[in-house]
Motif scaffolding. Structure first.
Motif: not given
Length: 262
Positions: A195, A227, A198, A166, A214
């Protein structure tokens, strides 16, 4: 199986995986000295490591590879493209080093684990992620990719835990200090996962993967809070069922472990 992040980010990446029969490292993006220090600091056993598996040849993933592999007396596993670039263009030593070529979607065994490489989308010679299995437990590792393909999702949805990139917040990247050429590289399909991208992957994976780390957050173009918030939005109703950890460049410490146990 246990996954411990030793370092994650543009300054170096290294992850320790231990199971019932031994341990492996994913990438060696720290110096050998620093890697050994962090292994000891986090209670990870260097002597248990029987292989280093490599995602790709960029310096933040292989800078300590040559020295560390020889110190640990363990072989290196990577795709043919990664090994060719590393051995021909990045390695400076001529001392013996055991290497093994791996192929996409062709499982191999190392450290007591069955490991399946899969293709990622990055500006490297032949980058890959991994699905690592032991005794019916599966763990996924997917970083340094500009997109998540349907095949990658098929590989990852069978995992009990996952490390997923991320890397950046699109707004911070757009308004940040990087030159436009580097911004284009990062946000391209062969760059790094944003972000929102992801989060979109986690939305598809849903309840299939109960633990997520992450990883590879940019220190310039992202924050752990951004994130995490994006991933939480992607997980939606499944968020409370999951363990969500944000890895940092400093990696796991005794006071702040960045690890999942499967």
């Amino acid at each position: 199986m246990r996954c411990t992040i030793l370092a994650s980010g543009s300054k170096g990446n290294c992850t320790y995986i231990t199971g019932s029969e031994g341990a492996i490292l994913i990438d060696a993006g720290l110096s050998a000295k620093e890697t050994l220090h962090r292994l000891t600091q986090t209670g990870c056993a260097p002597d248990a490591i029987s292989a280093i598996i490599v995602t790709h040849e960029h310096v933040d993933h292989i800078i300590g590879l040559d020295v560390l592999a020889r110190k640990l007396e363990c072989p290196v596993y990577a795709t043919g493209g990664t090994l060719e670039d590393f051995l021909c263009h990045r390695r400076t030593s001529d001392k013996p080093l055991a290497t093994h070529v791996v192929r996409y979607d062709d499982p191999f065994v190392a450290g007591g684990f069955t490991i399946t490489p899969f293709a990622t989308s990055h500006d490297a010679a032949e980058s890959c992620g991994f699905v690592i299995g032991e005794n019916g437990t599966m763990f996924g590792y997917c970083t340094d990719t500009g997109i998540v393909t349907p095949h990658m999702l098929d590989q990852l949805r069978r995992c009990d835990g996952l490390v997923l990139e991320s890397n950046h917040c699109p707004e911070m990247l757009a308004n940040g200090p990087y030159p436009e050429s580097l911004k284009r590289r990062i946000r391209s399909s062969r760059g790094h996962l944003s972000n929102p991208a992801a989060a979109a992957a986690l939305r598809v994976l849903g309840k299939n993967v109960p633990q997520v780390i992450l990883s590879h957050l940019s220190e310039i173009n992202n924050t752990p809070d951004r994130a995490r918030a994006s991933a939480r939005e992607g997980l939606g109703l499944f968020f409370e069922e999951k363990s969500l950890i944000v890895a940092t460049q400093g990696g796991s410490t005794p006071d702040s472990p960045q690890e999942i146990r499967l």
